[in-house]
Structure formats: structure tokens, C-alpha cells
Design a protein around this motif. Structure first.
Motif, PDB file in Angstrom:
ATOM      1  N   ARG A   1       0.803  -1.226   0.000  1.00 14.22           N
ATOM      2  CA  ARG A   1       0.000   0.000   0.000  1.00 14.22           C
ATOM      3  C   ARG A   1       0.824   1.258   0.000  1.00 14.22           C
ATOM      4  NH1 ARG A   1      -4.269  -1.412   4.546  1.00 14.22           N
ATOM      5  NH2 ARG A   1      -2.385  -2.259   5.440  1.00 14.22           N
ATOM      6  N   PHE A   2       1.968   1.208   0.654  1.00 12.46           N
ATOM      7  CA  PHE A   2       2.703   2.454   0.842  1.00 12.46           C
ATOM      8  C   PHE A   2       4.167   2.245   0.465  1.00 12.46           C
ATOM      9  CE2 PHE A   2      -0.541   2.195   4.270  1.00 12.46           C
ATOM     10  CZ  PHE A   2      -1.376   3.202   3.824  1.00 12.46           C
ATOM     11  N   PRO A   3       4.486   2.215  -0.837  1.00 11.97           N
ATOM     12  CA  PRO A   3       5.884   1.996  -1.221  1.00 11.97           C
ATOM     13  C   PRO A   3       6.802   3.018  -0.544  1.00 11.97           C
ATOM     14  CG  PRO A   3       4.455   1.997  -3.157  1.00 11.97           C
ATOM     15  CD  PRO A   3       3.607   2.424  -1.972  1.00 11.97           C
ATOM     16  N   GLY A   4       7.946   2.566  -0.100  1.00 13.05           N
ATOM     17  CA  GLY A   4       8.884   3.484   0.535  1.00 13.05           C
ATOM     18  C   GLY A   4       8.688   3.598   2.043  1.00 13.05           C
ATOM     19  N   ASN A   5       7.669   2.903   2.572  1.00 11.09           N
ATOM     20  CA  ASN A   5       7.458   2.838   4.027  1.00 11.09           C
ATOM     21  C   ASN A   5       7.251   4.195   4.708  1.00 11.09           C
ATOM     22  OD1 ASN A   5       7.146   1.621   6.485  1.00 11.09           O
ATOM     23  ND2 ASN A   5       9.228   0.866   6.673  1.00 11.09           N
ATOM     24  N   PRO A   6       6.324   5.031   4.209  1.00  5.28           N
ATOM     25  CA  PRO A   6       6.074   6.315   4.878  1.00  5.28           C
ATOM     26  C   PRO A   6       5.458   6.148   6.262  1.00  5.28           C
ATOM     27  CG  PRO A   6       4.385   5.919   3.230  1.00  5.28           C
ATOM     28  CD  PRO A   6       5.438   4.835   3.051  1.00  5.28           C
ATOM     29  N   THR A   7       4.798   5.015   6.534  1.00 12.40           N
ATOM     30  CA  THR A   7       4.223   4.803   7.862  1.00 12.40           C
ATOM     31  C   THR A   7       5.300   4.357   8.839  1.00 12.40           C
ATOM     32  OG1 THR A   7       3.637   2.489   7.433  1.00 12.40           O
ATOM     33  CG2 THR A   7       1.942   4.142   6.937  1.00 12.40           C
ATOM     34  N   LYS A   8       6.516   4.141   8.321  1.00  9.17           N
ATOM     35  CA  LYS A   8       7.645   3.721   9.168  1.00  9.17           C
ATOM     36  C   LYS A   8       7.256   2.528  10.031  1.00  9.17           C
ATOM     37  CE  LYS A   8      10.295   7.987   9.362  1.00  9.17           C
ATOM     38  NZ  LYS A   8       9.568   8.752   8.342  1.00  9.17           N
ATOM     39  N   SER A   9       6.695   1.512   9.364  1.00  9.31           N
ATOM     40  CA  SER A   9       6.272   0.302  10.042  1.00  9.31           C
ATOM     41  C   SER A   9       7.311  -0.789   9.833  1.00  9.31           C
ATOM     42  CB  SER A   9       4.923  -0.161   9.485  1.00  9.31           C
ATOM     43  OG  SER A   9       3.942   0.813   9.742  1.00  9.31           O
ATOM     44  N   TYR A  10       7.664  -1.453  10.917  1.00  6.67           N
ATOM     45  CA  TYR A  10       8.705  -2.473  10.881  1.00  6.67           C
ATOM     46  C   TYR A  10       8.234  -3.717  11.603  1.00  6.67           C
ATOM     47  CZ  TYR A  10      11.322   1.782   9.980  1.00  6.67           C
ATOM     48  OH  TYR A  10      11.734   2.978   9.454  1.00  6.67           O
ATOM     49  N   ARG A  11       8.949  -4.817  11.372  1.00  6.88           N
ATOM     50  CA  ARG A  11       8.665  -6.036  12.103  1.00  6.88           C
ATOM     51  C   ARG A  11       9.993  -6.680  12.490  1.00  6.88           C
ATOM     52  NH1 ARG A  11       6.676 -10.357   7.446  1.00  6.88           N
ATOM     53  NH2 ARG A  11       8.774 -10.776   6.641  1.00  6.88           N
ATOM     54  N   SER A  12       9.918  -7.572  13.470  1.00 14.08           N
ATOM     55  CA  SER A  12      11.114  -8.258  13.922  1.00 14.08           C
ATOM     56  C   SER A  12      10.733  -9.643  14.416  1.00 14.08           C
ATOM     57  CB  SER A  12      11.775  -7.481  15.063  1.00 14.08           C
ATOM     58  OG  SER A  12      12.934  -8.167  15.511  1.00 14.08           O
ATOM     59  N   ALA A  13      11.639 -10.592  14.254  1.00 12.04           N
ATOM     60  CA  ALA A  13      11.447 -11.922  14.822  1.00 12.04           C
ATOM     61  C   ALA A  13      11.952 -11.946  16.270  1.00 12.04           C
ATOM     62  CB  ALA A  13      12.180 -12.962  13.976  1.00 12.04           C
ATOM     63  N   HIS A  14      12.498 -10.825  16.729  1.00 11.77           N
ATOM     64  CA  HIS A  14      13.043 -10.713  18.090  1.00 11.77           C
ATOM     65  C   HIS A  14      12.110  -9.863  18.949  1.00 11.77           C
ATOM     66  CE1 HIS A  14      16.869 -12.345  16.619  1.00 11.77           C
ATOM     67  NE2 HIS A  14      16.571 -11.682  15.537  1.00 11.77           N
ATOM     68  N   PRO A  15      12.097 -10.101  20.254  1.00 13.28           N
ATOM     69  CA  PRO A  15      11.186  -9.318  21.114  1.00 13.28           C
ATOM     70  C   PRO A  15      11.550  -7.829  21.158  1.00 13.28           C
ATOM     71  CG  PRO A  15      12.278 -11.101  22.351  1.00 13.28           C
ATOM     72  CD  PRO A  15      12.884 -11.075  20.995  1.00 13.28           C
ATOM     73  N   PHE A  16      10.601  -7.026  21.582  1.00 17.59           N
ATOM     74  CA  PHE A  16      10.846  -5.606  21.897  1.00 17.59           C
ATOM     75  C   PHE A  16      10.738  -5.460  23.401  1.00 17.59           C
ATOM     76  CE2 PHE A  16       8.011  -4.938  17.993  1.00 17.59           C
ATOM     77  CZ  PHE A  16       9.052  -5.162  17.125  1.00 17.59           C
TER      78      PHE A  16
END
Length: 135
Positions: free
Chosen positions: A83-98
């Protein structure tokens, strides 16, 4: 890739967490069929985290936490590629905990009509069989 930078990351959820708690993959996903999530999600924009808090499954009020990744993070492909090429929502994921390092108190939710629109949109996707992509 983003480790050690000074970006503030946020995570929106219905879960009531203590400072120092770890948010780990493997808990039931907030979205879709609620399969165990392989990733945990975070955002560098408060707005995206507020949507997360408002749309998460569960009772009670949403929480927006300030979180710190404990491992590498990557762009969230559900949002960036589609939906948002270039990641303007600055959304990330990780397989590691936060790690929860703080909570935003007194954040402003979206107006009820925007919330209703977003819920209807997600419901339409669900009925069309579109699930959040985990891989």
C-alpha cells in the motif's frame, strides 16, 4: 539495520504491559485468523501505533508503548510493498522481542467515523480472504 539509532519506536496493543516487559513473537496475532505471529510489529510513527492500539483484538482501552528492539528489524512487507511503497508509515517487524521502555499517556484516538471506516475496510479484506502476510 536500525540498531543503535535514536529513532523512537512505538507499539500499539490492548495488552496491559509493565515497563521492562518483553513483547514477543508467537502470541496470537491481533489481526486475521489469529494464528501465532512469527513477528512482532512496531512503528516509528505515533499514528500507526495508535491505529494498532485501536484496532487490536481485545477488551479495554488500547495502550501505546515506547519500545526498543532487541534484535534486527525490517520493513513490514504488509504495508510497504502493498500500500505504501517506501514505508512512509515507518512500520517495521522483527522476529526478536521488543522491550517496553515507556508508555504514551493521553494519546488522541481517531474520530469514531474514521475508526468505523477502517474496521469496515479490514472486515471487507477478511471476507475476501485476504490475511495479513506473515512471510
Amino acid at each position: 539495520m536500525h540498531m543503535g539509532d535514536s529513532t523512537t519506536y512505538y507499539h500499539g496493543t490492548k495488552a496491559d504491559l509493565a515497563i521492562g516487559a518483553l513483547i514477543e513473537p508467537g502470541r496470537a496475532s491481533n489481526y486475521g485468523k489469529r494464528a501465532p505471529a512469527k513477528f512482532v510489529y512496531l512503528s516509528a510513527t505515533l499514528d500507526a501505533a495508535i491505529w494498532g492500539a485501536e484496532l487490536a483484538v481485545g477488551e479495554g482501552r488500547g495502550h501505546v508503548y515506547i519500545v526498543e528492539p532487541t534484535g534486527p528489524i525490517e520493513d513490514d512487507p504488509n504495508l510497504t510493498d502493498k500500500r505504501f511503497p517506501g514505508n512512509p508509515t515507518k512500520s517495521y517487524r522483527s522476529a526478536h522481542p521488543f522491550r517496553v521502555v515507556g508508555e504514551i499517556i493521553g494519546w488522541e484516538g481517531h474520530p469514531p467515523e474514521r475508526l468505523a471506516e477502517m474496521r469496515a475496510h479490514l472486515e471487507k479484506l477478511r471476507q475476501a480472504g485476504v490475511e495479513a502476510i506473515e512471510e
